[in-house]
Design a protein around this motif. Structure first.
Motif, PDB file in Angstrom:
ATOM      1  N   ASP A 230       0.846  -1.189   0.000  1.00 46.67           N
ATOM      2  CA  ASP A 230       0.000   0.000   0.000  1.00 46.67           C
ATOM      3  C   ASP A 230       0.882   1.240   0.000  1.00 46.67           C
ATOM      4  N   THR A 231       0.743   2.049  -1.044  1.00 44.88           N
ATOM      5  CA  THR A 231       1.527   3.273  -1.182  1.00 44.88           C
ATOM      6  C   THR A 231       0.576   4.396  -1.512  1.00 44.88           C
ATOM      7  N   PRO A 232       0.241   5.218  -0.520  1.00 43.29           N
ATOM      8  CA  PRO A 232      -0.760   6.259  -0.751  1.00 43.29           C
ATOM      9  C   PRO A 232      -0.421   7.139  -1.954  1.00 43.29           C
ATOM     10  N   GLY A 233       0.824   7.526  -2.114  1.00 40.63           N
ATOM     11  CA  GLY A 233       1.206   8.376  -3.244  1.00 40.63           C
ATOM     12  C   GLY A 233       0.909   7.719  -4.568  1.00 40.63           C
ATOM     13  N   PHE A 234       1.061   6.416  -4.596  1.00 43.68           N
ATOM     14  CA  PHE A 234       0.798   5.680  -5.826  1.00 43.68           C
ATOM     15  C   PHE A 234      -0.696   5.628  -6.093  1.00 43.68           C
ATOM     16  N   ARG A 235      -1.466   5.458  -5.031  1.00 39.15           N
ATOM     17  CA  ARG A 235      -2.916   5.418  -5.205  1.00 39.15           C
ATOM     18  C   ARG A 235      -3.411   6.738  -5.765  1.00 39.15           C
ATOM     19  N   GLU A 236      -2.768   7.836  -5.357  1.00 40.33           N
ATOM     20  CA  GLU A 236      -3.207   9.145  -5.837  1.00 40.33           C
ATOM     21  C   GLU A 236      -2.751   9.452  -7.250  1.00 40.33           C
ATOM     22  N   PHE A 237      -1.496   9.183  -7.531  1.00 41.53           N
ATOM     23  CA  PHE A 237      -0.943   9.693  -8.782  1.00 41.53           C
ATOM     24  C   PHE A 237      -0.820   8.657  -9.883  1.00 41.53           C
ATOM     25  N   GLY A 238      -0.682   7.412  -9.503  1.00 40.20           N
ATOM     26  CA  GLY A 238      -0.657   6.374 -10.524  1.00 40.20           C
ATOM     27  C   GLY A 238       0.658   6.222 -11.250  1.00 40.20           C
ATOM     28  N   LEU A 239       0.538   5.592 -12.392  1.00 38.57           N
ATOM     29  CA  LEU A 239       1.711   5.083 -13.095  1.00 38.57           C
ATOM     30  C   LEU A 239       2.477   6.166 -13.853  1.00 38.57           C
ATOM     31  N   VAL A 240       3.692   5.850 -14.213  1.00 41.32           N
ATOM     32  CA  VAL A 240       4.428   6.748 -15.107  1.00 41.32           C
ATOM     33  C   VAL A 240       3.840   6.608 -16.508  1.00 41.32           C
ATOM     34  N   ASP A 241       4.100   7.621 -17.312  1.00 43.20           N
ATOM     35  CA  ASP A 241       3.580   7.596 -18.676  1.00 43.20           C
ATOM     36  C   ASP A 241       4.273   6.506 -19.477  1.00 43.20           C
ATOM     37  N   ILE A 242       3.543   5.993 -20.448  1.00 40.81           N
ATOM     38  CA  ILE A 242       4.139   5.003 -21.343  1.00 40.81           C
ATOM     39  C   ILE A 242       4.563   5.711 -22.632  1.00 40.81           C
ATOM     40  N   THR A 243       5.476   5.096 -23.361  1.00 41.86           N
ATOM     41  CA  THR A 243       5.893   5.685 -24.634  1.00 41.86           C
ATOM     42  C   THR A 243       5.115   5.030 -25.778  1.00 41.86           C
ATOM     43  N   ALA A 244       5.149   5.689 -26.919  1.00 42.73           N
ATOM     44  CA  ALA A 244       4.456   5.154 -28.095  1.00 42.73           C
ATOM     45  C   ALA A 244       5.008   3.778 -28.471  1.00 42.73           C
TER      46      ALA A 244
END
Ligand code: GDP
Ligand code: ZN
Length: 314
Positions: A230-244
């Motif tokens: 459980d990582t509250p910051g992750f729950r709020e902001f989510g994943l890094v962007d993916i590339t094309a």
């Protein structure tokens, strides 16, 4: 544990045993200290430098109060509100993508791609199946993703549908949930590991009521096997962007045709000659709606990428 049950005569003093090497896992991160869970079930706080780079899920050895990190199997990253990139957790096996009727379009596809890039197995959890408008969505999502990834329909509020999910995690998987705010991640974590006791419906004001400082991140053992981070910051902001390029290589629904090779290695499956994906769409092997969704997300990702690049130049 077993061997401690039988009484033994006190062994002769052994100098090396007074400073044993203990292997464990970081189960909580408190900024200047981490909590390590050892193989025999003991737990202990070990001091670390504030920016030591250790994260929950790291395998470590502790020798005389000194912590040493072992090589990582996987690393999952997130982006914060200001665009900074942070490590969420180490050595995760699975990424649970939680959605409900209000989830943004394209979220599942992007999250599946991000998981595959990080070498985590993605799975989809459709929550709020108790609501009257969910069944229709559920049929659609199941038809789209059921063939690509493990798929679970649940109601965290009513605690229904949890057993198959618990069985899946119980196969020794260490996982984390991602999903937009309000889909029910806190409710789901509470249902799966009651000792967490997260406040439901309070996204950004999560403070651990523990003895020390604010707990940033924690790892929990599930009673039926498996572990959840459980990582509250992750729950709020989510994943890094993916590339094309990552999208083109890992889009869900294209994977069963992975052996159908495009002429160009970095093919984006849009207008390139000799594109196997375009051919499969024409032949009916890939549904046209999925291909349309792919093209939409591809454009978005390309825009994000060029925006990010122009920001870097400024
Ligand atoms: P999070 O932001 O993803 O952590 O979502 P929360 O767990 O805080 O839940 C957001 C809202 O959805 C709260 O009002 C919950 O009571 C509600 N909720 C969570 N799970 C369910 C569910 O299975 N069914 C219904 N009807 N509501 C739910
Ligand atoms: Zn192609």
């Amino acid at each position: 544990m077993e061997r401690n049950k039988t009484a033994r005569p006190t062994p002769p003093p052994d100098l090396s045993a007074s400073d044993p090497v203990n292997e464990g896992i970081i189960v909580a991160h408190h900024g200047v200290a981490v909590e390590v869970s050892f193989e025999d079930g003991r737990r202990r706080m070990v001091g670390v430098k504030r920016n030591s780079g250790h994260v929950v899920g790291d395998s470590v050895t502790v020798t005389g109060g000194v912590l040493k990190r072992m090589p990582r199997r996987t690393e999952l990253r997130r982006r914060d509100a200001r665009g900074g990139i942070h490590l969420v957790a180490a050595n995760l096996d699975v990424l649970g993508i939680v959605v409900a009727h209000q989830s943004p379009a394209g979220f599942i596809d992007r999250a599946i791609v991000a998981a595959r890039v990080a070498e985590l197995q993605p799975f989809v959890v459709v929550n709020k199946c108790d609501l009257p408008d969910t069944p229709e969505l559920l049929d659609l999502l199941k038809a789209t993703y059921g063939g690509s990834v493990p798929f679970f329909a649940i109601s965290a509020a009513n605690r229904t549908g949890l057993q198959p999910l618990q069985d899946f995690l119980g196969q020794g998987h260490r996982g984390v949930f991602v999903g937009s705010s309000g889909v029910g991640k806190s409710s789901l974590l509470n249902a799966l590991c009651p000792e967490i006791d997260l406040k439901v419906g309070q996204v950004s004001d999560y403070k651990n009521q523990g003895r020390h400082t604010t707990t940033v991140s924690t790892l929990h053992l599930l009673s039926g096997g498996g572990e959840l981070v459980d990582t509250p910051g992750f729950r709020e902001f989510g994943l890094v962007d993916i590339t094309a390029e990552e999208l083109a290589a890992h889009f869900p629904g294209f994977e069963e045709h992975a052996d159908a090779l495009c002429r160009f290695r970095n093919c984006r499956h849009r207008t390139e000659p000799g594109c196997a994906v375009i051919r499969l769409v024409e032949e009916g092997g890939i549904p046209p709606e999925r291909y349309a969704t792919y093209l939409e997300i591809l454009s978005e990702v390309e825009n994000d990428q060029s925006e990010a690049r122009s920001k870097d130049w400024r």
